[in-house]
Enzyme design. Sequence first.
Site, PDB file in Angstrom:
ATOM      1  N   ASN A 177      -8.755   2.553   7.845  1.00 54.27           N
ATOM      2  CA  ASN A 177      -7.737   1.914   8.687  1.00 54.27           C
ATOM      3  C   ASN A 177      -8.310   0.788   9.534  1.00 54.27           C
ATOM      4  OD1 ASN A 177      -8.964   3.624  10.646  1.00 54.27           O
ATOM      5  ND2 ASN A 177      -7.452   5.206  10.176  1.00 54.27           N
ATOM      6  N   GLY A 210       0.557   5.392   0.265  1.00 53.83           N
ATOM      7  CA  GLY A 210      -0.369   6.473   0.570  1.00 53.83           C
ATOM      8  C   GLY A 210       0.326   7.803   0.726  1.00 53.83           C
ATOM      9  N   LYS A 211      -0.436   8.800   1.194  1.00 52.29           N
ATOM     10  CA  LYS A 211       0.084  10.156   1.334  1.00 52.29           C
ATOM     11  C   LYS A 211       1.102  10.248   2.459  1.00 52.29           C
ATOM     12  CE  LYS A 211      -2.585  13.224   3.215  1.00 52.29           C
ATOM     13  NZ  LYS A 211      -3.685  14.187   3.475  1.00 52.29           N
ATOM     14  N   GLU A 212       0.888   9.499   3.529  1.00 51.00           N
ATOM     15  CA  GLU A 212       1.747   9.630   4.706  1.00 51.00           C
ATOM     16  C   GLU A 212       2.525   8.373   5.037  1.00 51.00           C
ATOM     17  OE1 GLU A 212      -0.429  11.206   8.008  1.00 51.00           O
ATOM     18  OE2 GLU A 212      -0.384  13.227   7.189  1.00 51.00           O
ATOM     19  N   ASP A 262      -7.677   8.872  14.706  1.00 52.78           N
ATOM     20  CA  ASP A 262      -7.773   9.045  13.252  1.00 52.78           C
ATOM     21  C   ASP A 262      -8.588   7.903  12.641  1.00 52.78           C
ATOM     22  OD1 ASP A 262      -7.279  10.364  10.815  1.00 52.78           O
ATOM     23  OD2 ASP A 262      -5.532   9.112  10.391  1.00 52.78           O
ATOM     24  N   LYS A 283       6.621  -0.701   7.113  1.00 54.40           N
ATOM     25  CA  LYS A 283       5.948   0.580   6.889  1.00 54.40           C
ATOM     26  C   LYS A 283       6.937   1.717   7.048  1.00 54.40           C
ATOM     27  CE  LYS A 283       2.093   3.411   8.630  1.00 54.40           C
ATOM     28  NZ  LYS A 283       0.931   3.430   9.544  1.00 54.40           N
ATOM     29  N   LYS A 293       2.164  -8.938   9.000  1.00 54.23           N
ATOM     30  CA  LYS A 293       1.400  -8.696   7.776  1.00 54.23           C
ATOM     31  C   LYS A 293      -0.016  -9.227   7.978  1.00 54.23           C
ATOM     32  CE  LYS A 293       1.023 -10.009   2.931  1.00 54.23           C
ATOM     33  NZ  LYS A 293       1.431 -11.012   1.922  1.00 54.23           N
ATOM     34  N   GLY A 320       0.833  -1.192   0.000  1.00 53.16           N
ATOM     35  CA  GLY A 320       0.000   0.000   0.000  1.00 53.16           C
ATOM     36  C   GLY A 320       0.867   1.240   0.000  1.00 53.16           C
ATOM     37  N   ASP A 369      -2.792   1.734  11.520  1.00 57.99           N
ATOM     38  CA  ASP A 369      -2.457   3.155  11.392  1.00 57.99           C
ATOM     39  C   ASP A 369      -2.704   3.908  12.701  1.00 57.99           C
ATOM     40  OD1 ASP A 369      -1.431   3.152   8.864  1.00 57.99           O
ATOM     41  OD2 ASP A 369      -3.238   3.878   7.877  1.00 57.99           O
TER      42      ASP A 369
END
Length: 302
Positions: free
Chosen positions: A230, A103-105, A225, A120, A186, A101, A242
């Site tokens: 998530n 993503g933005k962050e 969040d 990650k 995982k 994956g 997350d």
Amino acid sequence: MVQNVASEMADLEAEDFHLLSGVEQGMRFSEYVDREKIPKFSRLTAENVDYRLDRCEDRGFLERKTIQYEGFKLTFEGYDALALHTLVERGTIEGFGAPLGVGKESDVYEVRSYKPLALKFHREGYTNFREVQKEREYTSDRDHVSWQYTARKAAEREYEALETLYPDVSVPQPIDQNRHAIVMEKIDGVELARTKLEDEQVVPVLELVLDEMQTAYAEGFVHADMSEYNVFVNSEGVTVFDWPQAVPTDHENARELLERDVTNVVGYFRRKYPQFVDEVDVPGLAAAIADDSFDALDDHRS
């Protein structure tokens, strides 16, 4: 791309990592590190530094800029290389796999070890640094805050939460952490946002998510969040992931953040499955979760 970093690392020598680490140390004080100061930070001779600056810049691990002085800073690829090198040296990971994956962050990849794991890399602060500085309280007490510091603190915050919550809360098992990188279990499953639940599954899955939030609160953390993006769903239940924005339950805004999390989760189910999820008394539900008294949604319908 991290795959390119992994392939380039085979050509790097121990002194190259000393150089990268030296630049990393210098970036605690300024965005670009004066070339003249790098020998001190890296503990390499000036001649060796000159040679290795070119090697690492050619591989995309350093960026050069001439300002009042000739300065160098780590790219995110250089920071990735340092974290990967440390995790390999520790024996945590043995090989690098495919993306899981992006993503933005954060970027997540499969890695090989005694079993397949997930690696990650936190990216907070790299593409939208000013916005992250506003949102993350751990950037507010320093005069100079680099994106490496922001990403590393996010990884440390998430790893701390995972260590505290696992296994009582269904989160990925934490394995190791270095700099902005976390190695974890995982998880096989489908993101809640991409899951089409059967009619009879809707309310039970919502209650499972709320149960995990309640247990997390009892263990000392609010996710802060929560959303449909998530939570993984599989045949064994749900897994919440997350956690870099997690706050301890003694935080002054913990209850407010918990209520926001409940609003996000219940709101998603209300929008997607309105025929199965009635209006909910969100403040009452959040209070029940915080007080460890949530049992079923029936008592919290508006």
